[in-house]
Enzyme design. Structure first.
Site, PDB file in Angstrom:
ATOM      1  N   HIS B   6     -44.229  63.774  20.790  1.00  5.83           N
ATOM      2  CA  HIS B   6     -43.163  63.773  19.794  1.00  5.83           C
ATOM      3  C   HIS B   6     -43.375  64.873  18.759  1.00  5.83           C
ATOM      4  O   HIS B   6     -44.019  64.669  17.732  1.00  5.83           O
ATOM      5  CB  HIS B   6     -43.122  62.393  19.114  1.00  5.83           C
ATOM      6  CG  HIS B   6     -41.941  62.178  18.222  1.00  5.83           C
ATOM      7  ND1 HIS B   6     -41.680  60.975  17.606  1.00  5.83           N
ATOM      8  CD2 HIS B   6     -40.947  63.011  17.823  1.00  5.83           C
ATOM      9  CE1 HIS B   6     -40.585  61.077  16.870  1.00  5.83           C
ATOM     10  NE2 HIS B   6     -40.121  62.297  16.978  1.00  5.83           N
ATOM     11  N   HIS B   8     -41.047  68.133  16.833  1.00  2.00           N
ATOM     12  CA  HIS B   8     -39.740  68.777  16.664  1.00  2.00           C
ATOM     13  C   HIS B   8     -39.931  70.196  16.125  1.00  2.00           C
ATOM     14  O   HIS B   8     -40.858  70.466  15.364  1.00  2.00           O
ATOM     15  CB  HIS B   8     -38.874  67.985  15.672  1.00  2.00           C
ATOM     16  CG  HIS B   8     -38.557  66.588  16.110  1.00  2.00           C
ATOM     17  ND1 HIS B   8     -37.832  66.314  17.249  1.00  2.00           N
ATOM     18  CD2 HIS B   8     -38.862  65.385  15.566  1.00  2.00           C
ATOM     19  CE1 HIS B   8     -37.701  64.998  17.376  1.00  2.00           C
ATOM     20  NE2 HIS B   8     -38.326  64.411  16.375  1.00  2.00           N
ATOM     21  N   ARG B  68     -35.143  70.072  16.091  1.00  3.57           N
ATOM     22  CA  ARG B  68     -35.264  69.255  14.880  1.00  3.57           C
ATOM     23  C   ARG B  68     -34.274  68.101  14.948  1.00  3.57           C
ATOM     24  O   ARG B  68     -33.065  68.302  15.052  1.00  3.57           O
ATOM     25  CB  ARG B  68     -34.956  70.153  13.686  1.00  3.57           C
ATOM     26  CG  ARG B  68     -35.225  69.560  12.353  1.00  3.57           C
ATOM     27  CD  ARG B  68     -34.965  70.628  11.286  1.00  3.57           C
ATOM     28  NE  ARG B  68     -34.824  70.011   9.980  1.00  3.57           N
ATOM     29  CZ  ARG B  68     -34.126  70.537   8.981  1.00  3.57           C
ATOM     30  NH1 ARG B  68     -33.507  71.710   9.152  1.00  3.57           N
ATOM     31  NH2 ARG B  68     -34.040  69.921   7.846  1.00  3.57           N
ATOM     32  N   ALA B  69     -34.790  66.881  14.860  1.00  2.26           N
ATOM     33  CA  ALA B  69     -33.935  65.716  15.096  1.00  2.26           C
ATOM     34  C   ALA B  69     -32.912  65.528  13.986  1.00  2.26           C
ATOM     35  O   ALA B  69     -31.748  65.207  14.243  1.00  2.26           O
ATOM     36  CB  ALA B  69     -34.805  64.466  15.233  1.00  2.26           C
ATOM     37  N   SER B  70     -33.331  65.724  12.751  1.00  3.51           N
ATOM     38  CA  SER B  70     -32.405  65.458  11.645  1.00  3.51           C
ATOM     39  C   SER B  70     -31.257  66.456  11.636  1.00  3.51           C
ATOM     40  O   SER B  70     -30.205  66.195  11.049  1.00  3.51           O
ATOM     41  CB  SER B  70     -33.139  65.483  10.303  1.00  3.51           C
ATOM     42  OG  SER B  70     -33.643  66.777  10.045  1.00  3.51           O
ATOM     43  N   HIS B 175     -33.521  58.514  19.548  1.00  2.58           N
ATOM     44  CA  HIS B 175     -33.805  59.171  18.266  1.00  2.58           C
ATOM     45  C   HIS B 175     -32.506  59.496  17.546  1.00  2.58           C
ATOM     46  O   HIS B 175     -31.739  60.329  17.996  1.00  2.58           O
ATOM     47  CB  HIS B 175     -34.615  60.452  18.508  1.00  2.58           C
ATOM     48  CG  HIS B 175     -35.448  60.876  17.334  1.00  2.58           C
ATOM     49  ND1 HIS B 175     -34.942  61.007  16.053  1.00  2.58           N
ATOM     50  CD2 HIS B 175     -36.767  61.168  17.239  1.00  2.58           C
ATOM     51  CE1 HIS B 175     -35.919  61.377  15.242  1.00  2.58           C
ATOM     52  NE2 HIS B 175     -37.034  61.475  15.922  1.00  2.58           N
ATOM     53  N   TYR B 191     -34.088  56.252  10.717  1.00  2.00           N
ATOM     54  CA  TYR B 191     -34.925  56.416  11.918  1.00  2.00           C
ATOM     55  C   TYR B 191     -35.544  55.070  12.319  1.00  2.00           C
ATOM     56  O   TYR B 191     -35.489  54.653  13.477  1.00  2.00           O
ATOM     57  CB  TYR B 191     -36.061  57.414  11.661  1.00  2.00           C
ATOM     58  CG  TYR B 191     -35.687  58.876  11.686  1.00  2.00           C
ATOM     59  CD1 TYR B 191     -34.385  59.309  11.495  1.00  2.00           C
ATOM     60  CD2 TYR B 191     -36.664  59.846  11.885  1.00  2.00           C
ATOM     61  CE1 TYR B 191     -34.064  60.666  11.506  1.00  2.00           C
ATOM     62  CE2 TYR B 191     -36.354  61.198  11.903  1.00  2.00           C
ATOM     63  CZ  TYR B 191     -35.060  61.607  11.708  1.00  2.00           C
ATOM     64  OH  TYR B 191     -34.761  62.945  11.713  1.00  2.00           O
ATOM     65  N   GLU B 281     -45.129  63.442  15.579  1.00  2.07           N
ATOM     66  CA  GLU B 281     -43.900  63.847  14.881  1.00  2.07           C
ATOM     67  C   GLU B 281     -44.151  65.072  14.010  1.00  2.07           C
ATOM     68  O   GLU B 281     -43.380  65.339  13.093  1.00  2.07           O
ATOM     69  CB  GLU B 281     -43.396  62.668  14.031  1.00  2.07           C
ATOM     70  CG  GLU B 281     -41.915  62.594  13.745  1.00  2.07           C
ATOM     71  CD  GLU B 281     -41.615  61.383  12.836  1.00  2.07           C
ATOM     72  OE1 GLU B 281     -42.505  60.535  12.645  1.00  2.07           O
ATOM     73  OE2 GLU B 281     -40.478  61.306  12.328  1.00  2.07           O
ATOM     74  N   ARG B 287     -45.233  65.278   5.236  1.00  6.17           N
ATOM     75  CA  ARG B 287     -45.976  66.536   5.346  1.00  6.17           C
ATOM     76  C   ARG B 287     -47.232  66.586   4.483  1.00  6.17           C
ATOM     77  O   ARG B 287     -47.984  67.543   4.519  1.00  6.17           O
ATOM     78  CB  ARG B 287     -45.058  67.698   4.983  1.00  6.17           C
ATOM     79  CG  ARG B 287     -43.843  67.732   5.906  1.00  6.17           C
ATOM     80  CD  ARG B 287     -43.080  69.024   5.846  1.00  6.17           C
ATOM     81  NE  ARG B 287     -41.965  68.971   6.801  1.00  6.17           N
ATOM     82  CZ  ARG B 287     -41.378  70.040   7.316  1.00  6.17           C
ATOM     83  NH1 ARG B 287     -41.768  71.244   6.974  1.00  6.17           N
ATOM     84  NH2 ARG B 287     -40.388  69.912   8.176  1.00  6.17           N
TER      85      ARG B 287
END
Lengths: 338, 338
Positions: B6, B8, B68-70, B175, B191, B281, B287
Site C-alpha cells: 500500500h 501511493h 494518490r488516493a485522495s 479505497h 477512509y 501507506e 507524515r
C-alpha cells in the site's frame, strides 16, 4: 458499584412499536393515526426483566437507560413526527426508571429533524432533565440516517443545544440511529462510522475551547479510534492540534461496548482510564453467546474484570467516571465517596 | 523480501496537479483546459526519492504503487473528466515502475463516476494489466466522495467489474478518495469508515459465493473491524452468516496501515495471519515522527517486527500473502520459493 452507562430500552411492549407503525403509516394516510395504547405498570415491569436478569447475572447495579437508538429514526416524517415519537419514548423511560429507581436512570432521545433548528431538542432536554429527572441525552450527528447532511458536530448550528447542555450540566452520548442508506448496516457500520467521524471532527475544531464544560461520550468503544490511536495522534500532530490526551481530558469519553477481550485490552492500553466509562449496550446490538468463551458477547464486564489494570482504574471505569461525566446521577445515588 | 502492498504516488511532480487544476477549472470555463505538461525521466526519478529513502531506511524492498488516493476524486466532473485524469495518473505510475522495476509495481486508479456503468473501469483495468503490467486496482466504494450514493459493493451493479478482475486474476484494494462532505475528514474518518462499511457489506451478502476467486484488500488495518472483531463475529452469528474466518479466508485481506504498536498487536492477535498483508501507506496519511517512539508513525514495519508472532507468520505478512493475493507480482519477481 457498577454503573452501565449505555443501555437502551430495546424490549419495550409492542404497544410502542404499534404506535410508531401507525404514526409512519399516517404520513401517507392520515386515517392510520392511532394514539399510544395504555400500558400497565405490570407490562413495563415485565418488559425489563431481561435487563434486570443481566444486571443480576453479570454483577452490574445501575443502567443509564435510554430509548432504543435504532428506533429514533429522525429521518422519518417532519418535526412533529419526531417530537411526538420522542416524547412517548422518553415518557416510557421515565416510567421504567420510576418503577425500578435502583436499576435505571434516564437518558433522553431528542426530537431531531434534518435541517431543522434545535429549539425542540432544547425544550425536550429541559423537560427531561427538570421534570423527569434524566441525567443526559443521546445526540444524533446524522439525523438524515446515513446521508450525513447535517453540519459537523463542531459547527455553530449545534451551539444553542450545547449551551443548554452546559447549563443543565448533562453530557451527550453521540449516537446515530437506523440507517436508510443501503451501504450502512446500522449496528455494524453506521454506528461505528459515526463514532469515528465525531472524534475526528472534535480533533479538527475548537469546540471544547468554546465549551470547556461540554462532555461527549463516544459509544462502541470510540468506534475505530483506539485501534487507530497512532493515526489520530499523528493526524493531530500534522495539523498542529493539541495532544489527544489533552483534547479529550475533560470532554470526550469512550464506553466499553467492545465485544471481545482483545478489543477491551487495546482500549485500556491506549486511552487514559479517566476517559473510559463502563458500558455494555445491553440488550442490544449483539445478542448471542460467543462460542469461544461460552459467555454473551455483550457481557463486557467480564472483559474489564479480566483486563490488566489497577483496581483504582477499574473503579473509575465502573463507577467514578460515570458519576463525574453524568453528575446529576449523584442526586439519585447520593454523593457516595468513590 | 518485504513487499509493501500500500503505497501511493503522493509526491508526483507538480505538473500533474497543474493539469488537474486546469481540468477542474475547465469544467466551468473550457478555455482553462491545458494538456499535461511533459515530465522528464529525471523529474520522475527525483519525485520518488522520498519513497526510495524510506524503503532503504526501513528495510522494505518493493512497494505496490498506485496513484494518490485522495486525488482520485471521482465525484468531480463527468465520465470523461474521470477517464482523462485516471489515464494520466496510471500512465505516470507505469513510467515510475519502468524506471525503478526493483522498487515499484503498479496498481491502477479506476475511472469511476457516480451512477455511471463500469465499462470505462473494465477497459482501463484491462489496459493497465495487459499493457502496463499492473497487478491490481483501487476500487472506490463511494465515488460520490462522502455521500454514499453508490450501491453496496455486494450489489450486482459491480458484478461486471468483478468478472473482469477474476478473469485477469487481480485483486482490488477497497479505497475511497477525498471527501466533499464536511462531516468526514478524508484520512481520519472517510477512509476508515469506508473500510468498516465494506467489511460489513461483505458479511451481509453472498458475494464470495458468487465470486470464489474475488480478492479484496481492506486497507488501514481493516478500519474498525479488528478492534470490533467480537461485534462482527457476533453480528454474523446473529444473522446466521458464516464464521468470519471462513468468510474472509480466500477473499478478504487487511493491510497493516495501523500506526502504533498496540493497534498492530490487536490486528495480529485476532485476524488470521494468512489474511494480513504488510502495508505502510507511505508517503501518505500521517507524515510525522511519533514523539513516544522517535520513529515515523507510518513505519509500520517496526511494529510488525516487534509483534509476538512466529517468523513464519511474519514472512507471510511481509511477502507470501501479497504474492498470493496479487499473483501477477510473481511475473515480476519470479516464482521465488517462500
Amino acid at each position: 458499584m457498577v454503573i452501565d452507562c449505555h443501555g437502551h430500552y430495546t424490549t419495550a411492549p409492542q404497544e410502542l412499536q404499534a404506535f410508531r407503525d401507525a404514526q409512519i403509516a399516517a404520513l401517507t394516510d392520515p386515517s392510520q393515526a392511532r394514539p399510544l395504547a395504555a400500558m400497565s405498570d405490570d407490562q413495563l415491569r415485565e418488559s425489563v426483566q431481561p435487563q434486570l436478569k443481566f444486571q443480576s447475572e453479570r454483577g452490574t447495579d445501575l443502567t443509564v437507560f435510554s430509548p432504543r437508538a435504532s428506533a429514533m429514526a429522525h429521518h422519518i416524517g417532519d418535526a412533529k413526527t419526531s417530537l411526538d415519537w420522542t416524547r412517548h419514548c422518553n415518557d416510557l423511560i421515565h416510567r421504567v426508571c420510576g418503577l425500578f429507581p435502583q436499576n435505571f436512570v434516564g437518558v433522553c432521545q431528542l426530537p431531531q429533524t434534518p435541517s431543522n433548528p434545535l429549539a425542540n431538542c432544547i425544550a425536550e432536554l429541559e423537560r427531561c432533565v427538570k421534570e423527569l429527572g434524566f441525567i443526559g441525552c443521546n445526540l444524533n450527528p446524522d439525523p438524515s440516517g446515513g446521508y450525513w447532511s447535517a453540519p459537523p458536530l463542531t459547527d455553530r448550528y449545534w451551539y444553542p443545544f450545547y449551551e443548554k447542555m452546559v447549563e443543565l450540566d448533562v453530557p451527550a452520548m453521540v449516537h446515530v440511529s437506523a440507517s436508510c442508506n443501503p451501504n450502512f448496516h446500522a449496528t455494524g457500520a453506521h454506528y461505528i462510522n459515526a463514532d469515528t467521524t465525531a472524534f475526528m471532527q472534535f480533533i479538527q475544531a475548537d469546540l471544547f475551547e468554546d465549551f470547556p464544560a461540554l462532555r461527549m461520550i463516544i459509544p462502541h468503544g470510540g468506534g475505530a479510534v483506539p485501534y487507530h490511536w497512532g493515526r489520530y495522534r499523528g493526524l493531530a500532530q500534522d495539523m498542529k492540534r493539541p495532544l489527544l490526551a489533552d483534547m479529550i481530558r475533560n470532554n470526550v469519553f469512550f464506553d466499553t461496548c467492545v465485544y471481545h477481550q482483545a478489543g477491551i485490552d487495546l482500549l485500556l492500553r491506549v486511552v487514559p482510564a479517566d476517559n473510559i466509562l463502563f458500558g455494555s449496550e445491553m440488550v442490544g446490538a449483539v445478542r448471542g453467546i460467543d462460542p469461544e468463551t461460552g459467555h454473551y458477547y455483550d457481557d463486557t464486564k467480564r472483559y474489564v474484570d479480566a483486563a490488566a489494570i489497577s483496581d483504582g482504574d477499574r473503579r473509575k471505569i465502573f463507577e467514578g467516571n460515570t458519576r463525574r461525566v453524568y453528575p446529576l446521577i449523584n442526586n439519585k445515588l447520593g454523593a457516595v465517596a468513590i
